[in-house]
Enzyme design. Structure first.
Site, short mmCIF file in Angstrom:
data_model
loop_
_atom_site.label_atom_id
_atom_site.label_comp_id
_atom_site.label_asym_id
_atom_site.label_seq_id
_atom_site.Cartn_x
_atom_site.Cartn_y
_atom_site.Cartn_z
N ASP A 101 0.86 -1.18 0.00
CA ASP A 101 0.00 0.00 0.00
C ASP A 101 0.90 1.24 0.00
O ASP A 101 1.77 1.38 0.87
CB ASP A 101 -0.89 0.01 1.25
N ASP A 202 -3.02 4.76 -2.39
CA ASP A 202 -4.11 5.31 -1.60
C ASP A 202 -4.49 6.71 -2.09
O ASP A 202 -3.61 7.56 -2.30
CB ASP A 202 -3.67 5.37 -0.13
N GLU A 257 -6.37 4.12 -5.99
CA GLU A 257 -7.67 4.40 -5.38
C GLU A 257 -8.09 5.79 -5.85
O GLU A 257 -7.43 6.78 -5.54
CB GLU A 257 -7.57 4.35 -3.86
N HIS A 332 -11.14 -3.08 2.89
CA HIS A 332 -10.99 -2.70 4.30
C HIS A 332 -11.77 -1.45 4.68
O HIS A 332 -11.89 -1.13 5.87
CB HIS A 332 -9.51 -2.46 4.59
N ASP A 333 -12.30 -0.73 3.71
CA ASP A 333 -13.04 0.51 3.96
C ASP A 333 -14.55 0.35 3.77
O ASP A 333 -15.27 1.36 3.80
CB ASP A 333 -12.56 1.62 3.02
#
Length: 558
Positions: A101, A202, A257, A332-333
């Site tokens: 990440d 991210d 993302e 995860h979000d």
């Protein structure tokens, strides 16, 4: 596109690991790198190709690792750099690739760069971040942060404000500064030289802000699709520079993302000849169940199927042969897929989890499996605020219930149970033993009570489990080029119960039929398929041919 043009990541299936909740091996209630190593054979058996790790860098954990204080150190909660090196070697020995990440829109306020920037206005590190004088007694502009409150934090030491589009402990990096960009590129190169196989980036479309940081709407954050902090004027320049100076030197995969983007936007970020990113995560399909009364993601609605099909069709058609799709139901979000898009009631959980997997994995793109999805893990259904750990969740409760009193406690708790990020962060359910086999001590967040029924040991012992259905879908993708290369055609676009689409490649045609309801439905086309097609895959043991039972999924070779 033909088979010779396929990139390795276009054939791949990615498995996302949230290390904090995967496996604890040192009895501190927190998952760690050795826990990932212990389950590499499990992941290889499932058939996945790539592992994506959520952040494991040094961090004070204000936002569970997305506030990084040192990009080149491993957080002690997870282990050491020697542990990471062992993980990378063990994954590669099994033919598994590993991506990290990359969080470079912001750092932690405990990062040495930021500490230096707030100590001295004249240090070069001051311009690594956005520091501004206030507007009288107020912040430099009217931007709100994603986690609530102003996006500006006043610093008494230097009498200025710094920008944080997330938590106050996550100051935004200033990508306008070439020295800062070079520091990021050196860090990325360091990890790639170590042998990692790419990055998930991210909120990468936030790295270019609007010149002058002007006032905007009251919610100028990317998850609301606003242009003040997303898709800025220099974002493609920065990504092209990153690609040229770093990524092009290695055979890696990248996925960005990118909130608030359309297919047309993504052709700029990930178009075949753009030399920026390989693919992006878009979130249009995840906003379809948002509140219709101004509460954003805090909602108990279900996404309307017709709208869901429309969005997926737009991306499948809009990117075909020009860019590449990422395919995901959850991460995860987000809440768990089977609770959000399927039906997690015991009578329907297994069949709806298989149906969702079938629908997603036979689309064109690279599928992402979030840990536990292959088991049909469900939302946590927490009933007490004390059970939650997520900063976004806790801040939203404080804002909507305590401060502005827009929602009652009962209403907000129902919305948290449906929408909180913590739904996906409960520990991985390995077996029926204490704490689902995740840890021998109390975990950092509670285990879902249904682990006695839903766990890896039970799934592997049941040939008809959700797990084996995922394994079969992964094998189909690896074996059948039509899954990677085939055209996509949506059928029955206004049908409120059935998601049906066709994949075509060369002289092959597949038909994917999915019932998104708990009702038995009948469609004329189903009877026609009985004698003219081969049933390749189903989530029911028998075939009624002309009927679709609750959450039934069928794949035909026509």
């Amino acid at each position: 596109m033909d088979t010779e043009q396929i990139k390795w990541w276009q054939r791949a299936v990615v498995y996302q690991i949230y290390p904090r909740s995967f496996q604890d091996t040192n009895d501190d209630g927190i998952g760690d790198i050795q826990g990932i190593i212990a389950h590499l054979d499990y992941l290889k058996q499932l058939g996945v190709d790539v592992l994506w790790l959520n952040p494991i860098y040094q961090s004070p954990n204000d936002d569970n690792g997305y506030d990084i204080s040192d990009y080149q150190k491993i957080a002690s909660d997870f282990g050491s750099m020697a542990d990471f090196d062992a993980l990378l070697a063990a994954a590669h020995q099994r033919g598994l690739k590993l991506i990290m990440d990359l969080v470079v829109n912001h750092t932690s306020d405990e990062h040495p760069w930021f500490k230096a920037s707030r100590q001295d206005k004249l240090t070069p590190y001051r311009n690594f971040y956005f520091w501004r004088a206030g507007n009288g007694d107020s912040a430099p502009n009217n931007w709100d942060a994603a986690f609530g409150g102003s996006a500006w934090q006043y610093d008494e030491q230097t009498n200025e404000y710094y920008l944080h589009t997330f938590s106050t402990k996550q100051p935004d990096l200033n990508w306008e500064n070439p020295e800062m960009r070079q520091a990021i590129y050196r860090m990325m190169t360091w990890w790639l030289n170590k042998g990692v196989d790419g990055f998930r980036m991210d909120v990468i479309n936030q790295i270019s802000k609007r010149p002058g940081l002007p006032d905007g709407p009251l919610k100028p954050h990317s998850q609301f699709g606003d242009s003040q902090v997303t898709n800025g004027p220099r974002v493609h320049e920065f990504l092209k520079e990153m690609h040229q100076q770093v990524l092009a030197q290695f055979e890696v995969m990248t996925v960005g993302e990118t909130h608030g983007v359309t297919p047309a936007d993504v052709l700029k970020y990930a178009g075949k000849d753009r030399q920026e990113l390989d693919m992006v995560f878009e979130f249009q399909h995840l906003r379809l169940d948002n509140s219709q009364h101004g509460f954003g993601k805090w909602s108990t609605r279900k996404a309307p199927l017709v709208a869901l099909k429309r969005v997926i069709n737009e991306w499948q058609v809009g990117l075909h042969d020009q860019a590449w799709n990422s395919l995901f139901w959850n991460n995860h979000d987000t809440p768990r897929a089977v609770s959000r898009f399927g039906d997690d009631r015991p009578a329907y959980r297994v069949c709806s989890a298989k149906m969702l997997a079938t629908c997603l994995h036979l689309l064109q793109g690279t599928p992402y499996i979030y840990q536990g999805e292959e088991l049909g893990m469900t939302d946590a259904h927490f009933t007490e605020l004390a059970s939650y750990r997520d900063i976004e969740t806790l801040n939203a409760y404080q804002d909507l219930v305590n401060d502005r009193q827009l929602l009652t406690k009962a209403d907000m708790m129902a919305r948290l149970a449906a929408s909180s990020r913590d739904n996906s962060r409960t520990p991985m359910q390995w077996n029926q033993q204490l704490n689902a086999g995740f840890s021998s001590v109390t975990p950092w967040i509670a285990v879902n009570p249904n682990y006695h029924e839903i766990n890896v040991a039970a799934a592997l012992a049941d040939p008809d489990s959700v797990w084996y259905h995922y394994q079969r879908l992964i094998a189909l993708r690896h074996q059948e080029p039509i899954v990677t290369l085939g055209d996509f055609e949506l059928l029955l676009p206004t049908d409120t119960a059935v998601f049906m689409y066709r994949r075509c490649w060369q002289d092959q045609t597949w038909l994917v039929v999915c019932n998104f309801t708990a009702q038995r439905v009948q469609r004329p086309i189903m009877a026609e398929l009985k004698d003219s097609s081969e049933l390749l895959l189903s989530n029911y043991a028998d075939d009624l041919a002309d009927k679709l039972r609750p959450y039934e999924a069928k794949v035909y070779r026509c």
